[in-house]
Design a protein around this motif. Structure first.
Motif, PDB file in Angstrom:
ATOM      1  N   VAL A  75       0.837  -1.203   0.000  1.00  0.00           N
ATOM      2  CA  VAL A  75       0.000   0.000   0.000  1.00  0.00           C
ATOM      3  C   VAL A  75       0.870   1.250   0.000  1.00  0.00           C
ATOM      4  CG1 VAL A  75      -1.738   1.303   1.279  1.00  0.00           C
ATOM      5  CG2 VAL A  75      -1.924  -1.189   1.112  1.00  0.00           C
ATOM      6  N   SER A  76       1.953   1.211   0.755  1.00  0.00           N
ATOM      7  CA  SER A  76       2.867   2.363   0.797  1.00  0.00           C
ATOM      8  C   SER A  76       3.362   2.719  -0.599  1.00  0.00           C
ATOM      9  CB  SER A  76       4.073   2.056   1.690  1.00  0.00           C
ATOM     10  OG  SER A  76       3.682   1.907   3.025  1.00  0.00           O
ATOM     11  N   ARG A  77       3.709   1.693  -1.351  1.00  0.00           N
ATOM     12  CA  ARG A  77       4.226   1.944  -2.696  1.00  0.00           C
ATOM     13  C   ARG A  77       3.161   2.591  -3.576  1.00  0.00           C
ATOM     14  NH1 ARG A  77       8.006  -2.280  -5.825  1.00  0.00           N
ATOM     15  NH2 ARG A  77       9.229  -1.666  -4.000  1.00  0.00           N
ATOM     16  N   GLN A  78       1.913   2.128  -3.454  1.00  0.00           N
ATOM     17  CA  GLN A  78       0.860   2.763  -4.258  1.00  0.00           C
ATOM     18  C   GLN A  78       0.663   4.213  -3.846  1.00  0.00           C
ATOM     19  OE1 GLN A  78      -3.899   2.454  -4.761  1.00  0.00           O
ATOM     20  NE2 GLN A  78      -2.820   0.572  -5.319  1.00  0.00           N
ATOM     21  N   LEU A  79       0.691   4.478  -2.559  1.00  0.00           N
ATOM     22  CA  LEU A  79       0.504   5.853  -2.092  1.00  0.00           C
ATOM     23  C   LEU A  79       1.608   6.771  -2.619  1.00  0.00           C
ATOM     24  CD1 LEU A  79      -0.539   5.201   1.623  1.00  0.00           C
ATOM     25  CD2 LEU A  79      -2.011   6.060  -0.206  1.00  0.00           C
ATOM     26  N   ALA A  80       2.844   6.277  -2.618  1.00  0.00           N
ATOM     27  CA  ALA A  80       3.973   7.115  -3.029  1.00  0.00           C
ATOM     28  C   ALA A  80       4.070   7.234  -4.548  1.00  0.00           C
ATOM     29  CB  ALA A  80       5.271   6.533  -2.460  1.00  0.00           C
ATOM     30  N   GLU A  81       3.928   6.107  -5.255  1.00  0.00           N
ATOM     31  CA  GLU A  81       4.181   6.107  -6.694  1.00  0.00           C
ATOM     32  C   GLU A  81       2.980   6.521  -7.524  1.00  0.00           C
ATOM     33  OE1 GLU A  81       5.720   2.282  -7.729  1.00  0.00           O
ATOM     34  OE2 GLU A  81       7.566   2.521  -6.542  1.00  0.00           O
ATOM     35  N   GLU A  82       1.783   6.235  -7.044  1.00  0.00           N
ATOM     36  CA  GLU A  82       0.597   6.509  -7.846  1.00  0.00           C
ATOM     37  C   GLU A  82      -0.227   7.683  -7.330  1.00  0.00           C
ATOM     38  OE1 GLU A  82      -1.725   2.973  -8.502  1.00  0.00           O
ATOM     39  OE2 GLU A  82       0.062   1.691  -8.578  1.00  0.00           O
ATOM     40  N   ARG A  83      -0.040   8.038  -6.057  1.00  0.00           N
ATOM     41  CA  ARG A  83      -0.872   9.097  -5.488  1.00  0.00           C
ATOM     42  C   ARG A  83      -0.063  10.294  -5.009  1.00  0.00           C
ATOM     43  NH1 ARG A  83      -6.200   6.325  -2.864  1.00  0.00           N
ATOM     44  NH2 ARG A  83      -6.193   4.399  -4.092  1.00  0.00           N
ATOM     45  N   GLY A  84       1.243  10.237  -5.190  1.00  0.00           N
ATOM     46  CA  GLY A  84       2.075  11.394  -4.908  1.00  0.00           C
ATOM     47  C   GLY A  84       2.328  11.695  -3.451  1.00  0.00           C
ATOM     48  N   TRP A  85       2.132  10.729  -2.567  1.00  0.00           N
ATOM     49  CA  TRP A  85       2.412  10.967  -1.152  1.00  0.00           C
ATOM     50  C   TRP A  85       3.918  11.081  -0.940  1.00  0.00           C
ATOM     51  CZ3 TRP A  85      -0.696   8.839   3.458  1.00  0.00           C
ATOM     52  CH2 TRP A  85      -2.070   9.001   3.251  1.00  0.00           C
ATOM     53  N   PRO A  86       4.349  11.872   0.032  1.00  0.00           N
ATOM     54  CA  PRO A  86       5.767  11.868   0.412  1.00  0.00           C
ATOM     55  C   PRO A  86       6.183  10.461   0.865  1.00  0.00           C
ATOM     56  CG  PRO A  86       4.628  13.737   1.395  1.00  0.00           C
ATOM     57  CD  PRO A  86       3.567  12.871   0.805  1.00  0.00           C
TER      58      PRO A  86
END
Length: 393
Positions: A75-86
């Motif tokens: 989930v972390s990877r999706q948040l960072a790579e696809e949703r632009g989270w820090p």
């Protein structure tokens, strides 16, 4: 006129000849074996072949499931790579999601890029692939709390995310899970009884294990010819033979998992039969390419109980005078099926049929079909006729 009993099981029997290969290795890289009928046979575990079946099955139905201890990292990877989270916030969110699952966890070394501990669950979760997006959506909804939260640093730390909502996502299913089942005792009501049983495959005859010694050439040494010897040497185990494979679908269990959705049950059962027939484990595929088709496929639709025909080979098949085990294996299967049906009665067999490469007619296996598609279609039509376990009552 007596009404036919409802269909309850579809049994699939496959004979498949595999050349020099090692489809399934143990922890020492040795060919897996079994003593059966007083002789050593080559074996492929049900877990191994089932994974090959499941991979093909997922592609057929267009649904995928994810088995992992690292769902938080995913989930972390999706948040960072696809949703632009820090990166740091995404890593913190993944850790909190893992803790909120309620599954005991371990802390691994901090990710050097973001200096946040990785949280690895002690148990595998098995969820639809879409669950990753649902968990990411949940993190989005609670981003403000996550931005204020502390990183997970020890096993007693609590998550700021709602456990009930995380558990609800972990309980979700798709066709893969409804068919193959799920064991997840750590989350209440997440377990799903599998609707399929898959046996370990084994050869119908005694086999020997062959040791293959190999070496790898060092191209520079070969070009310069300034020294002798290879760049690498080793050995590996292989075997070959005709395998008996068996699986069964519990139509009532499948219907129950699907809440009585007959259309979905029919689609899943048909896809499973094709996947079981077509699949092959991929171990050492690049060095053996053992891509053979089945020799014979036998399907039965039963109203009473599942029935394996493995005992047809308790007495190992003997090699024909001109070589080969496949023809004798087909004969042994047909003769045993005929004997069992006579002994136990065939009143509960709603349909029996077979197809294969053999020109010989094996009447003990029921009606002959010219193709795999025709055989599977006939079995599915019988299994899901009105009143069957897989059909709407």
């Amino acid at each position: 006129m007596t009404a036919k009993p409802p269909a309850r099981f579809i049994c699939v029997h496959v004979l498949q000849t595999v050349p020099f290969a090692n489809l399934n290795r143990d922890d020492t890289n040795s060919v897996k074996t079994v003593q059966y009928g007083g002789v050593l046979r080559t074996r492929v575990s049900s877990q191994c072949w089932k994974r090959a079946v499941r991979t093909d099955f997922q592609n057929r139905i267009g649904q995928k499931a994810l088995r992992t201890r690292r769902v938080g990292e995913r989930v972390s990877r999706q948040l960072a790579e696809e949703r632009g989270w820090p990166q740091e916030l995404a890593a913190r969110a993944g850790a909190h999601l893992a803790v909120a699952s309620g599954i005991k966890f371990e802390l691994e070394e901090k990710d050097k890029q973001v200096q946040v501990n990785k949280v690895i669950g002690n148990a595998l979760v098995y969820v639809p692939q879409t669950a990753v997006t649902e968990l990411a959506d949940l993190a989005e909804a609670h981003r403000a709390e996550l931005e204020k939260a502390k990183d997970i640093k020890k096993s007693s730390d609590k998550s700021v995310l709602p456990k009930d909502e995380v558990a609800a996502v972990l309980r979700t299913r798709n066709g893969v899970i409804n068919l193959f089942g799920r064991m997840l005792a750590e989350v209440d009501d997440a377990g799903v009884d599998g609707a399929v049983q898959v046996a370990h495959a084994m050869t119908t005859h005694a086999t020997d294990i062959e040791i293959d010694y190999f070496s790898a050439v060092d191209d520079v040494t070969d070009d310069w010819n300034d020294s002798s010897g290879s760049g690498h040497m080793g050995h590996a185990e292989f075997s070959a033979g005709t395998f008996y494979r068996y699986a069964t679908i519990d139509l009532a269990e499948l219907a129950d998992n699907l809440g009585g959705d007959t259309s979905a049950a029919r689609e899943l059962a048909e896809a499973f039969l094709h996947s079981f027939i077509q699949s092959l484990p991929q171990a050492k595929k690049n060095s053996t390419a053992p891509n053979t088709p089945p020799d014979l496929i036998h399907l039965t639709v039963r109203a009473d109980r599942p029935l394996s025909l493995a005992a047809a080979f308790e007495k190992p098949v003997r090699m024909a005078t001109d070589g080969g085990f496949a023809a004798a294996s087909r004969d042994a299967l047909a003769q045993y099926a005929d004997a069992v049906n006579t002994f136990m009665g065939d009143e509960s067999i709603l349909r029996a049929g077979w197809t294969g490469l053999d020109a010989k007619d094996h009447t003990g296996l029921g009606d002959r079909h010219v193709s795999v598609t025709g055989l599977v279609t006939a079995a599915i039509e019988t299994a899901f006729a009105t009143g069957g376990s897989g059909a709407a009552a």
